[in-house]
Every structure is written in C-alpha cells, then in structure tokens.
Design an enzyme around this catalytic site. Structure first.
Site, PDB file in Angstrom:
ATOM      1  N   SER A  27       0.960  -1.236  -0.329  1.00  0.00           N
ATOM      2  CA  SER A  27       0.159  -0.316   0.089  1.00  0.00           C
ATOM      3  C   SER A  27       1.099   1.486   0.576  1.00  0.00           C
ATOM      4  O   SER A  27       0.120   1.904  -0.270  1.00  0.00           O
ATOM      5  CB  SER A  27      -0.998  -0.017   1.525  1.00  0.00           C
ATOM      6  OG  SER A  27      -0.135   0.157   2.029  1.00  0.00           O
ATOM      7  N   HIS A  76      -3.118  -3.822  -5.172  1.00  0.00           N
ATOM      8  CA  HIS A  76      -3.131  -3.454  -4.058  1.00  0.00           C
ATOM      9  C   HIS A  76      -4.808  -3.183  -3.405  1.00  0.00           C
ATOM     10  O   HIS A  76      -5.564  -2.296  -4.449  1.00  0.00           O
ATOM     11  CB  HIS A  76      -3.044  -1.557  -3.664  1.00  0.00           C
ATOM     12  CG  HIS A  76      -3.414  -0.869  -2.831  1.00  0.00           C
ATOM     13  ND1 HIS A  76      -3.680   0.245  -2.650  1.00  0.00           N
ATOM     14  CD2 HIS A  76      -3.565  -1.512  -1.596  1.00  0.00           C
ATOM     15  CE1 HIS A  76      -4.135   1.043  -1.663  1.00  0.00           C
ATOM     16  NE2 HIS A  76      -3.628  -0.144  -0.535  1.00  0.00           N
ATOM     17  N   ASN A 127      -4.134   6.866  -1.922  1.00  0.00           N
ATOM     18  CA  ASN A 127      -3.547   7.019  -0.646  1.00  0.00           C
ATOM     19  C   ASN A 127      -3.117   8.343  -1.736  1.00  0.00           C
ATOM     20  O   ASN A 127      -2.595   9.434   0.369  1.00  0.00           O
ATOM     21  CB  ASN A 127      -2.857   5.938  -0.124  1.00  0.00           C
ATOM     22  CG  ASN A 127      -3.332   4.831   0.820  1.00  0.00           C
ATOM     23  OD1 ASN A 127      -4.430   5.235   1.510  1.00  0.00           O
ATOM     24  ND2 ASN A 127      -2.517   3.833   0.821  1.00  0.00           N
TER      25      ASN A 127
END
Length: 769
Positions: free
Chosen positions: A474, A495, A545
């Site tokens: 990640s 991911h 992210n």
C-alpha cells in the site's frame, strides 16, 4: 406430406379437426413468436410461455426493445381465446430482468420533466396496468429481478422464484437517486404491507427467494431446474379452477393491527412516517432527496386513500420525474455508468489464471483468498506457521458460515467453496509443490522492503517462469520491490483495500518494466474477484492514498483550530463522506495514517505542508494508536446496548466522544477558534480534490472517470456528487479555481490549484463532455 394442400378434382378438402387446430396454433405461434427478443411457445391446457432474451445485452433490461415488442405480443395473447394464462420466463442465465435501461434517462431528461413522466413512468405504468387487468400471468423468476424487473413481476398475478443463490428481488432505484416509477411504490405496500415495503424501497436492498417467500413477495419457491415445470403445473391448476390465486395483503395479526392503524389513524401514520423520516435524514445527512420523496409518495397515497389508484400512480410519476432531474440522481447514475466502464478490461493478452497463490494468512491475505475461492478459482494460502495459517482459514470459514446463516449461501455451496482452499505453511514439506502450480501469486506480508525482496527471490526460484508475482503493498514503490527480480516483467502491484470482501476497489500498479499481458491478467483476475480495478502509476500512495495524504494533513491542521473536535467528523459527514477524518484515522490506525503522511511529505512537498509534525509526534507518543487498540482520537460506546435501550427501536445510539488522553496530548498545540462547518468541509474536500487533479495531470490515473470511481469506492467520496471530477464540473471549473485561490491567499500555498485546472478554466473546458 405435411403442409401440403390436399386437392381433389380442383376442390380444397376440409382438414381433419386435429390438423385444423394444429394449423391454427402454428399461425398463432408465427404471429407472436417472430419478435427479435421475445419468443412465445404454446403448451397444453391453454398456457402460453413468453421467453425474454434481449439479444443486444448479457442481461434483460426494460428498455426500448422489450417495451416495444412485449405489449403487442401480450395484446395478441389477451385476444386469443385459446390462451388462458401466460408464463414469463427468461432466456438468460441467472437473470430475469435486471431493471430498467437507465441509458434512456439521459436522452429523455433533456426534454424535461413532462417527457420523463410520460415516456418513462406513464408508459410502463400503463403497460403493467394492462398486464394486471388481463388473463392470469405468472412470473417465473431465476436470477436477478430488480427495479423495473421487480415491478414487472409485481404486475403479474403469481410469482415463482428459484432457490438459485443468484436469485434476488429488490428495488434499488434509491441507489440511483430515484424511486420505483412503474408502480412499485403502489403495488409493493399493497402486496407485503407498508411496514415491510417502506424499508425495502428506502434501502434498495434485495431479498433471496426464501426471504421473498416469507414476505409473500413471491408465492412459491422451487429448484432452478424445475422452474418452468413448476410454473406450467401452477398455470394448469389455475386454468382448471383446481387452485385459486392467494389473497393479497394478508399479514400476521400483530402486523395487521399496526397496518390498519397506519392506514386509518392520522396519529399512527404521522408517528410511523415521522420516525422513518428521522432515520432517513440521519443516514443521508439530507444529501439524498430520494428517501424523503419515497416517504412522501407512500404516505400521501395512504393518507388520500389512493394507494394503487390513478392518483397514487400520478404521485409516483411526478416524484420520479422530479428526482430524475436532480444533480444527485445524475451523479449516482454517472457512478453506475462508471462502474460499468471499469468492468471492461482495456488491456489485451490476459492469461488464464487457473490457480492463485496468496502469501500471508492475515486479514488481507485471508480476504484476498476468500474473494478468489468464492468466484470459483482455487487458492493456495501460505503462511510461515501452522498457527498463522489456522487463523486465516478460520476467518474464511467463519465468513462462509455467516453467509449460510444469512441465507446468501447454502451448506453445499459453502463446502464446495472451501474445498477450493489449500492451506500450507513452512513446516509442510510439499508447500513448494502447491505454489509451483499457481499461475499468479499475491504476496500480502508486512510492509518491509527487505522482506518483500526475499519473497520475490524465493518465489522466482519456485514458481514456473510465466507465473505472475503481485504485491499487495500500500506504500512501497513496486519498482523497488522488483529491483532485484530476475523476471521484473512479471511483477505488478495489486493493492486491495480492507476489509477485502467488502471493499470493491482494487488498484493495479505496473512499474516501468511490467508486461502488458501481466497488467491485463491482473485486471482480469480483479474483475473475476468482483472488484473494480483501476490502473495507477507507480508513485508514492498510488492514487487513493496519494489523495488521502493532503486530506489527512488538513485534518491535522483543523483538529488544533476547532473549538470542538467532533466538528471535524460532523462537517465531513454532512458533506457526504461516510465517516469523518478522526473515525477514519481510528479505524485504519493512527500509525498507518501518520506513516502515510510522512511517506508523502518528500514527494508532494508544499502540498503536505499544513500539519504540525511535532504535534503529530506528541499524539503518537501519548499512545494514541486507534480504535482496535482501545485508544484513538475518540472514545467509542460499547456495541451492545443496555436491555432497557433495546426495548425502544427508535432510541438514538450513543455517539463517540473525544478521548481525554488525546485532548491532553494536543493541548500545548491548540489554537481553537470559531470555524463554521461549511469551511471545514470546503478545506478538507479541497485538499483531496486538488490532489486528485494533480494525479490526472501527472498521469497517475488514466482518466477522470477512473479517478471518480476510485475516490468513491476507495475512500467513500460522496457518491451523489459523481466523484471529485464530476463535482468540479457541476460547480464550474472557473468557480472552483477561484475558491482554491481564496483558500491559498488565506491559508497558504498548499491550496494552490493544480496547473491543469487553471488551464481548463482559461479554456472553458470540463472533465466530461
């Protein structure tokens, strides 16, 4: 021979009676069976079987084709004296009618409210009304029967559903910002009662065949292989008068008592629908207009005693047309189309994956294994120890058992699914032989680069040369993981988001040397697992992210500026996020959130410059780790309520409160002031949205649609907006640039708009046509 005209001395002889009847039957069949998507077959005892099979689609949808072809066929069957009853069945596997064809909405919507009302609602309402008033019609349901398909079934006089696990009956229109517009708000409450119908329409949830039978939504259930025979037998009994249609709307005496009170006493009706409004408002924060419209239509129809009458259908059509023109419905329909687009693999050369290896039996590894075996692909699940493997296998078995308990799976299918799982660990001599059979191996171990290097080296010495090695990292660059690989072209990032069985998003991250067929295979496997795969560039944070970093950064600025810590989460939930930033940090873990923040500082520079790093360190040093550690930003009430509270179904659940330990750690850095909720939401969302535009500008994502789908299904960006890019299109690119510039002037360069957005504003462009 057959079909010859028998002539004698130039005169046509009369046909024998049996031949004459057969010839008339053939004529009737020819007159009704020549439709492209609908076929009719005649059976003994006056039963016509109408098979629906939309040639242009994998599933049947109520669109122009079926709505043009079905009415004349049904009219001809109604007029035919030989036909006593009609059975509707699907020619598709695991699908009756998936719903209305929503592609037509946008075409009609440009013509305005009246056009939607007439061409969508009143057209189907009229058709279903004719169906309902005619000869006995039976819906033989196998597979998905949703939305317009469920309304079609409601217009039939009898419903039989197969116990196929794929069979689901429901009204998901609310998920598109709409309500059932073809009679669903009128027929469903009459059939199963207001108390059962309202939650079903408000939530958009579907029922299995068994659940539908219990609700009396369907009259019979049967084995999928016996569906037609069961329908024919039922029609035969009805035709001969040996069986009568069930009485409708009958409820157990307690429910019946409440139902009568809702219908006949204003105080009971006001209380029931008032509570429904409160619960809907709490869940939607007022961002979705459809739930309140649904309540208005059903309550209004009951109050005026027009449920199932012309005025009730008129109210439904009016509300549907109004909702179809809202920004919220437009955004939700765009999400639907985006999901459909993402489900098409844009890469070529995908290899057939017959067996998958998963390294690490923790929550992520077990989750990946579960979503794979459920879709029919065998998995070798490996852990270093027997104990670690046992935990993973137990979690998968528990998840399967929960599905059985909820009637989503039967015991046989559970056992078959679990038989696809092969558990191995280091102490088993044959574990390498099992891994060697895999076509793709996914490592889901700790985020440690040296550990991942060892795994790559070990797997390449064991696996066949063409085996793909995917990493579930990640935060680590895929290129770094592949750095010492002897077959870097076979390495790709996959991911997954936690919890894997529930989160639909999957980021596919190729590095510079990844082969296209490897990318194609990873995407194909993701689709097989039921995921929405988005291909991202190999940069820190990938896409979701990377956008989440600035969002967290701003939350760590605002947390020290607000006069009430709970304002942060309240503001973002009001904006439309499912949870606020503090609950999010507590759920994923403070360490993980702060690690993500630190990981992005070097790469994003000024765009990560808001938070006080010393203040964040003080929080961490105080032992604030997150919810699962029992010490997060907030203190959460126990899951189990008291016995007294449980007696009141409408009692409010206690809310989280600020953690005194966290407040004490933050105290030296606090600069509290009066900040409005709207400004909090604007600042937080702007950091996420602006970074999403940087990602598009820098090629982190392929297009705006990928970004919208990833933002919604990865972090829960408000679905009714259609995603960050559609949100900007709706507000106006120039207007949003002005907003960002104002924020930059007031709070600093971290709000400076992305150059791509500035250029688009100058050129008057939008992200979508």
């Amino acid at each position: 021979g057959e079909g010859r005209i028998i002539m004698l001395m130039g005169r046509r002889l009369p046909r024998p009676p049996a031949l004459r009847r057969g010839y008339q039957l053939l004529q009737r069949m020819m007159s009704t069976a020549n439709s492209e998507n609908v076929s009719v077959s005649m059976h003994a005892d006056g039963i016509a079987v109408v098979s629906l099979n939309l040639k242009s689609s994998k599933v049947n949808t109520l669109g122009k084709d079926l709505l043009m072809e079905l009415p004349p066929i049904i009219d001809s069957l109604e007029k035919d004296p030989e036909v006593k009853s009609v059975i509707f069945i699907s020619g598709k596997k695991n699908n009756f009618i998936a719903g209305a064809d929503i592609n037509i909405f946008d075409e009609i919507a440009v013509q305005g409210k009246d056009a939607i009302k007439k061409q969508v609602c009143q057209l189907t309402q009229g058709f279903f009304d004719r169906m309902e008033k005619g000869k006995v019609k039976i819906a033989a349901i196998d597979g998905t029967c949703l939305g317009g398909g469920a309304e079609f079934a409601l217009a039939c006089h009898y419903r039989i559903a197969s116990i196929n696990p794929s069979t689901s009956i429901g009204f998901p229109e609310v998920m598109l910002g709409l309500l059932p517009g073809a009679g669903g708000t009128q027929r469903l409450p009459k059939l199963i009662g207001i108390q059962n119908a309202l939650p079903m329409i408000l939530t958009g949830g579907s029922k299995t065949a068994q659940q539908a039978k219990k609700l009396k939504l369907v009259d019979q259930t049967c084995d999928p292989g016996q569906l037609l025979q069961c329908a024919l037998a039922t029609a035969r009994l009805l035709n001969k008068g040996e069986m009568k249609l069930p009485k409708r709307g009958e409820l157990p005496w307690t429910s019946s008592y409440i139902e009568d009170a809702i219908k006949n006493y204003p105080f009971a009706r006001d209380f029931f629908f008032g509570q429904a409004r409160k619960m809907a408002l709490k869940q939607t924060n007022g961002n979705y207009p459809a739930p309140s419209k649904i309540i208005d239509v059903i309550e209004g129809s009951i109050a005026k005693k027009v449920l199932g009458k012309d005025e009730g259908y008129e109210m439904e059509a009016d509300a549907f047309a109004e909702l179809a023109l809202t920004h919220e419905s437009s955004g939700l329909r765009a999400v639907f189309f985006g999901q459909t687009a993402v489900k098409k693999n844009p890469f070529s050369g995908a290899m057939d994956v017959k067996k998958v290896g998963v390294l690490g039996a923790g929550l992520m590894g077990a989750g990946i294994a579960e979503v794979t075996i459920v879709k029919g692909v065998p998995v070798v699940l490996k852990d270093v120890s027997a104990k670690g493997l046992s935990v993973g296998e137990t979690n998968i078995q528990k998840s399967m058992q929960d599905k059985v308990k909820k009637k989503r799976m039967n015991n046989f299918d559970k056992d078959v699914t679990l038989s696809r799982l092969i558990g191995v660990h280091n102490e088993m001599p044959a574990w390498k032989d099992h891994i060697r059979q895999c076509d793709l191996v996914i490592e889901a171990v700790f985020e440690d680069l040296s550990l991942k290097h060892k795994i790559v080296e070990e797997m390449e010495s064991i696996c066949k040369p063409e085996c793909i090695l995917a990493t579930n990292t990640s935060s680590l660059p895929v290129s770094e993981i592949a750095k010492f690989s002897s077959r870097p072209q076979n390495i790709v990032g996959m991911h997954y988001f936690s919890p894997v069985p529930k989160m639909q998003l999957l980021e596919i991250i190729p590095h510079a040397a990844t082969d296209e067929k490897v990318i194609a295979t990873a995407v194909q496997l993701g689709l097989k697992q039921g995921k929405l795969p988005i291909v991202c560039k190999d940069v820190p944070g990938f896409f979701v992210n990377r956008c989440l970093g600035p969002y967290i950064d701003e939350s760590m600025v605002l947390a020290f500026e607000v006069d009430d810590l709970l304002k942060l989460d309240k503001s973002l939930k009001k904006f439309g996020f499912p949870v606020g930033p503090l609950v999010l940090a507590d759920e994923v873990g403070i360490d993980v959130a702060f690690h993500l923040h630190n990981n992005l500082i070097q790469d994003l520079g000024v765009r990560m410059s808001g938070a006080n790093v010393e203040a964040m360190k003080a929080i961490k040093d105080a032992g604030i780790k997150g919810k699962r550690f029992g010490c997060g930003f907030l203190v959460y009430p126990p899951k189990k309520s008291s016995a007294l509270a449980g007696l009141n179904p409408f009692a409010s659940k206690p809310s989280p409160t600020p953690n005194p330990v966290a407040l004490e750690a933050m105290k030296p850095f606090m600069k509290p002031g009066k900040i409005e909720e709207e400004e909090i939401a604007l600042r937080m969302s702007a950091r996420f949205i602006n970074e999403a535009i940087f990602c598009l500008q820098d090629g982190v994502i392929r297009n705006a649609q990928d970004g919208d789908i990833a933002a919604i299904f990865g972090i829960g960006f408000p679905p009714f907006t259609g995603g960050p890019f559609r949100y900007i299109d709706r507000i106006g690119v120039s207007k949003y640039v002005d907003e960002l510039n104002k924020l930059a002037d007031k709070y600093g360069a971290r709000f400076t708009p992305a150059p791509l957005l500035v250029d688009m504003a100058k050129q008057g462009k939008k992200f979508y046509k």
